[in-house]
Design an enzyme around this catalytic site. Structure first.
Site: not given
Ligand code: HCA
Ligand code: CU
Length: 464
Positions: A11, A164, A287
């Site tokens: 794929e 698909t 953070h």
């Protein structure tokens, strides 16, 4: 624990602009095998001589993973897969009305006959057989069950539920897989989820929860259009979110992803989950302060788990802790007051440009502290000029080189040389290695190297 079938080589090679060499495929197969993948889908042997050559070669490697050939429901193609010596064959034939009528121009009855014939042939020749009803998720349910049960009757031991065109949602796919499973004779169930709506990983996880026992992935999620389920995202989500003990060597994930980036020339967005450049990069003061105290504050799992590192960005959003940790790295001590002055200067530059290099921080520290804080090893910068063989497509070479360690800028140029590269490395040994590496790229005729003595108009030194 469900199995993984990695289809980067089948794929993944259907991704626009991607083509692997036999050597690249061999290397990736070995990496995936070492990682612990159970099945490697290796391609359609009938598509090209090089694909066939690779399949014949990889089956001899005696990998732990099963080697799966992929073919249409065409007798000749199944025969070829058998002849190549694969462990398994996956036979696909579309089942939705739109594919049967408009693409294949085939009746439902003929489709069943073809599938049964091909499955039986492969089974009779000793192969394990998967049948894939392509576009399964848009197929009439009763017909889907009829053709799959016919395939199982003929000897298929796995069915792949192929989404698909990626139209499933987790709750719908969960119900579908569950109902398919209850209506089929006993069989292994694969889920093959395309990512057209960004739901491939979520749908795959839902499919497994509903009773499927194998997920199809590709490295970096490559594949037709927008690709399929990304290996790293699926595996880490299973491990962290579902708290499953996995037998895979997760520490290899970053390395495998980088290798596929390099050989595809498809570079990841920094925002890509798990393996993207920003996945463990922390920026704002709040953070970075949190992460420096306890990484769990802003990291759902540790970078070491996938073989990568945390990065703390220093710029105008930066707080004291992050700057202090950078200075600590160089053994520079600053009082609280000095630290505030340094941050003030960093914020000033940060308003003017996006990237603040580590050398800028050291320059500022030196100014504020009034002494030469450190001598930074300057490393080796060089310009490499490349000539390519006449028949070679320049961009394909550029793609291979662009991501090599030390390459900072790459230009395709007119004139005697085809490519000019700016490289920045730690020392001459590293520069030599890089030159060797570039020379080994197919199509590179010659390289010439100009070592940089002085630079003007940009910041000198390593980036943060
Ligand atoms: C394709 C076929 C396929 C097959 C999947 C599978 C799909 O469209 O090229 O064999 O499991 O997405 O239906 O990749
Ligand atoms: Cu597909």
């Amino acid at each position: 624990m469900a199995k993984i079938l990695d289809t980067t080589l089948r794929e993944g090679e259907q991704t626009a602009g991607v083509s692997f060499t036999v050597e690249e495929k061999m290397k990736l197969s070995k990496m995936l095998d070492e990682f612990g993948i159970e099945m490697i889908e290796v391609g359609h042997p009938n598509v090209s001589p090089k694909i066939e050559e690779f399949i014949r070669k990889v089956v001899k490697e005696d990998l732990n993973a099963d080697i799966v050939g992929h073919v249409r429901a065409v007798r000749g193609e199944v025969e070829m897969a058998v002849d190549c010596g694969v462990d398994r064959v996956a036979i696909f034939l579309a089942t939705s009305n739109i594919h049967l009528k408009d693409k294949l121009k085939m009746t439902k009855e003929v489709a069943i006959e073809k599938v049964v014939d091909c499955v039986q042939y492969a089974k009779d020749h000793g192969l394990k057989v998967r049948y894939t009803p392509e576009d399964a998720t848009r197929t009439d349910f009763d017909y889907l069950i009829e053709i799959c049960n016919a395939a199982i009757g003929a000897g298929a031991d796995r069915i792949s539920v192929a989404d698909t065109v990626g139209v499933m949602q987790p709750h719908i796919f969960y119900d579908l897989v569950k109902t398919i499973k209850t209506n089929l004779r006993p069989v292994g169930i694969d889920v093959h989820c395309h990512n057209d709506f960004g739901l491939a990983v979520a749908n795959s996880m839902a499919g497994i929860r509903a009773g499927a026992d194998c997920v199809h992935t590709t490295v970096n999620g490559i594949g037709e259009r927008t690709g399929i389920t990304d290996l790293s995202q699926y595996v880490v989500a299973k491990s962290v979110l579902d708290n499953e003990k996995l037998k895979y060597d997760l520490k290899m994930l970053k390395q495998i992803s980088s290798y596929v980036e390099k050989i595809t020339g498809i570079y990841l967005s920094p925002l890509m989950p798990i393996v993207g450049e920003n996945a463990f990069t922390h920026k704002s003061g709040v953070h970075t302060d949190g992460v420096l105290k306890n990484p769990n504050t802003y990291e759902p799992f540790s970078p070491e788990m996938i073989g990568t590192e945390r990065k703390i960005i220093v710029d105008k959003f930066t707080g004291r802790k992050a700057v202090k940790s950078k200075l600590d790295k160089y053994g520079i001590e600053a009082s609280d007051e000095e630290l505030l002055k340094i941050i003030h200067e960093i914020k000033k530059i940060g308003d003017e440009r996006k990237i603040i290099h580590e050398t800028d921080i050291l320059d500022i520290a030196e100014k504020v502290l009034g002494f030469k804080a450190v001598t930074i090893p300057t490393g080796v910068d060089a310009v490499l000029l490349l000539r390519l063989e006449a028949h070679v497509y320049t961009t394909s070479v550029s793609r291979k080189i662009k991501n090599m360690h030390g390459v900072e800028k790459l230009y395709e140029t007119s004139g005697d040389d085809d490519i000019a590269i700016y490289v920045s490395l730690k020392n001459v040994a590293e520069l030599n290695n890089l030159i060797e590496h570039i020379r080994s790229v197919p199509g590179v005729l010659s390289t010439s190297t100009r070592v940089v003595l002085k630079k003007y108009g940009e910041i000198n030194g390593n980036s943060c």
